[in-house]
Structure formats: structure tokens, C-alpha cells
Design a protein around this motif. Structure first.
Motif, PDB file in Angstrom:
ATOM      1  N   THR A  22       4.242 -54.173 -11.723  1.00  0.00           N
ATOM      2  CA  THR A  22       2.977 -53.446 -11.604  1.00  0.00           C
ATOM      3  C   THR A  22       2.574 -53.288 -10.144  1.00  0.00           C
ATOM      4  O   THR A  22       2.111 -52.226  -9.722  1.00  0.00           O
ATOM      5  N   ARG A  49      -1.618 -50.524 -12.335  1.00  0.00           N
ATOM      6  CA  ARG A  49      -2.046 -50.655 -13.720  1.00  0.00           C
ATOM      7  C   ARG A  49      -2.661 -49.352 -14.224  1.00  0.00           C
ATOM      8  O   ARG A  49      -2.419 -48.933 -15.366  1.00  0.00           O
ATOM      9  N   GLU A 106       0.105 -46.969 -15.046  1.00  0.00           N
ATOM     10  CA  GLU A 106       0.780 -47.297 -16.299  1.00  0.00           C
ATOM     11  C   GLU A 106      -0.004 -46.805 -17.506  1.00  0.00           C
ATOM     12  O   GLU A 106       0.569 -46.309 -18.479  1.00  0.00           O
ATOM     13  N   LYS A 107      -1.321 -46.952 -17.468  1.00  0.00           N
ATOM     14  CA  LYS A 107      -2.153 -46.645 -18.628  1.00  0.00           C
ATOM     15  C   LYS A 107      -2.542 -45.169 -18.714  1.00  0.00           C
ATOM     16  O   LYS A 107      -2.620 -44.605 -19.811  1.00  0.00           O
TER      17      LYS A 107
END
Length: 337
Positions: free
Chosen positions: A192, A238, A241-242
Motif C-alpha cells: 500500500t 489506500r 486501491e478503494k
């Protein structure tokens, strides 16, 4: 037996009229002032929770009509990603989207897959990007140490030619080399962070990192507060990623410091693929209250004052009406007959 004739004396008419006028005035303003105060209070309480803040503001900003207009506009601009994000957001809020419009969004997403794959490959190999798909490829290329070495080489070239260098890009590339080594050593554990460094560099290339955020990150690196800088970069990873690369870049354009980056991460975790549409609808308002915070505080105070005034007005009215029931005109209390 009480002398009821004395109890039925007419109350002071001026006092009753004054109390009734005040009560009517307060009640007349309460029907719009109290709901505004309630909404303002809810927004103030959610100021540190980006997901909750976005939900509250979307209640007022996003209607079915606007969601469908945004989808049509995105499709007209050949922007399948934004159209799909608005479709997902509309579905999450139970806003109706006609079946034919929904089918057009799905068809547009399928048609753009091949074109985006080609742009992704070019960005991965060269590190240069003409669009967001190419930027995603360049960001993916940074997951190997080559991307960071390439960027450090470019900054070294600027230095040798006596051209301005970017201290933030230099710091991110140097940290990226260390993070890549740690990723391989730990079998992918800090992935991450590594993705966040790549996204931060990509955002810097396209100007998505504003001056204030760039200065904040560079200042943290220069001052030795590496833990805070690493946490901010991990927040960027993060969010990517989302919510995806594009939504993360859109959010970074509205972030002024690392605190805003943390809010973007929380928003992305809560909204996922809807994040791009949320940011398109609310802009910076999806992350912070900004300059309206003082106005919201005023409405909360005004609503509280109105409520207290209503209580006081009802009390004065009851006192004015009931005064003759317990006090005679001469000021003495009624006595049993």
C-alpha cells in the motif's frame, strides 16, 4: 368554599397580548429556523468524518434528475468511468435510472476497455502518459524500482543543466526505492505504501498535487517527520486501491494538507467506486466544511435561541392567563369563604 367570582376577574389584557405576540413571532420563525439549525448541527458534528459529511451534503445536492444529467453528460464526453461512478452512486441512494441509460453506461464501459489497455501499456513502459489510463500504467510501472530510478535520473539531469528540481519528486522517488526493497524483502507487506508513492508521483506529474499539499509533504520529509509523511503516502495508496487512480487524483486536487489526504482515504474506503461521482458533485465540500462552518455555527445558535425563546414565550403566556386565578386585584391571595 372559594369565592369563584374573584377568581374570574379579567387578566391584564396588555400582558396577554404581549406574550401572545412574542409567542406567535417565535412560532412563525421556528418552522424554518429549527430544521436549518438541525441540519447545520449535523454537518458540524460530521466535519471530521468525510463519508458522513458527503452523505449529508448529497442529501441536498444530488437528485435523480441531476444524477441522470451527469450520466448523460459523461457519456456525451466519452467518459465511461465517470458515468459508471454516477450510476453506482445513484443505485446506492435509490435514485431511479432508466434501463436504456443504464445499458448505455455498460456498453460504454466495455467499448473503452481495449483503448485504455493500450494507453496503460504505453504508460507502463515509458512512464509518460497522455491520459488517465496511461497514468495508471506509469503508476504501475513504479511498482518496480525502475520507475524511481528513472525519476531520480531526470531530477539529476535538471540539476546538471542548472534547471529547477522538484524536491517532492526527488524525495518520493528516493523513498520509493527504499519501499520497493522493503516490499520485496517482506513479500509484499508494504505494498500500500509503495502504491501510494507511485500515485503521489503520478499526481505530481499531472499537477494534481497542489502547492499547499506539496509543500506540506516536502516539509515533513525535510523536517525528519518521516512517519507522518509515510502515513500520508499510505493514505494515498489506500485511496487508490478503494476508489481508483482517477478518483484519487480528483481528491488530491482538493487536498490542502495531509489531514485532507486522510479524509480522502476515509471517503474512498466508505464509497469505493462512487468516490469519483461524489467528488464531481461536491468538490472540496466532500472533504471539508470550509468557509461555511461559521455560517453553520450561526444557524445552530439561532435555532437554539429560537427554541429557548419558545419555551420562555409559552411560560409567559401561561403566567399572563393564569395570574387572575391565584391573585386578586388588591394583590392578596384568594382565601376560602
Amino acid at each position: 368554599m372559594f369565592r369563584w367570582s374573584s377568581m374570574m376577574r379579567r387578566p391584564n389584557l396588555a400582558r396577554v397580548l404581549a406574550a401572545a405576540s412574542l409567542l406567535l413571532a417565535l412560532a412563525g420563525s421556528a418552522h424554518w429556523l429549527l430544521p436549518l439549525g438541525r441540519e447545520a448541527f449535523a454537518l458540524l458534528m460530521a466535519r471530521d468524518d468525510a463519508a458522513r459529511l458527503a452523505d449529508l451534503r448529497l442529501d441536498a445536492e444530488l437528485t435523480a434528475g441531476r444524477a441522470n444529467r451527469e450520466i448523460d453528460e459523461a457519456l456525451a464526453n466519452d467518459d465511461a468511468e465517470l458515468a459508471a461512478s454516477f450510476l453506482e452512486l445513484a443505485d446506492s441512494r435509490a435514485l431511479p435510472v432508466p434501463a436504456d441509460r443504464r445499458a448505455r453506461v455498460l456498453a460504454a464501459a466495455s467499448a473503452g476497455t481495449v483503448r485504455q489497455a493500450a494507453a496503460f501499456g504505453r504508460g507502463f513502459v515509458t512512464g509518460e502518459a497522455d491520459d488517465l489510463a496511461g497514468l495508471a500504467g506509469a503508476t504501475a510501472g513504479d511498482l518496480t524500482v525502475w520507475g524511481d530510478v528513472r525519476d531520480l535520473g531526470r531530477q539529476a539531469g535538471h540539476y546538471l543543466r542548472d534547471e529547477p528540481i522538484d524536491p517532492l519528486m526527488t524525495g518520493l522517488a528516493g523513498a520509493g526505492i527504499a519501499a520497493t526493497a522493503a516490499t520485496y524483502a517482506a513479500f509484499g507487506t508494504p505494498l500500500t505504501l509503495r502504491a501510494g508513492l507511485s500515485l503521489a508521483k503520478g499526481a505530481r506529474r499531472v499537477g494534481a498535487v497542489g502547492l499547499r499539499l506539496g509543500d506540506d509533504l516536502a516539509g515533513l520529509l525535510r523536517s525528519g517527520r518521516h512517519a507522518r509523511a509515510i502515513a500520508a503516502v499510505a493514505d494515498i495508496g489506500r485511496a487508490g486501491e478503494k476508489a481508483g487512480v482517477r478518483a484519487t487524483l480528483a481528491g488530491l486536487r482538493h487536498a490542502d494538507d495531509v489531514t485532507d489526504v486522510a479524509r480522502l482515504r476515509r471517503l474512498s474506503e466508505a464509497k469505493g467506486g462512487q468516490t469519483l461521482a461524489v467528488l464531481k458533485t461536491l468538490g472540496r465540500g466532500a472533504l471539508v466544511l470550509g468557509e461555511i462552518a461559521a455560517r453553520l455555527a450561526f444557524w445552530v445558535i439561532a435555532a437554539a435561541a429560537n427554541f429557548l425563546g419558545l419555551v420562555a414565550g409559552i411560560n409567559n403566556m401561561m403566567v399572563a392567563l393564569c395570574r387572575p386565578l391565584w391573585r386578586r386585584r388588591d394583590g392578596r391571595r384568594l382565601q376560602p369563604a
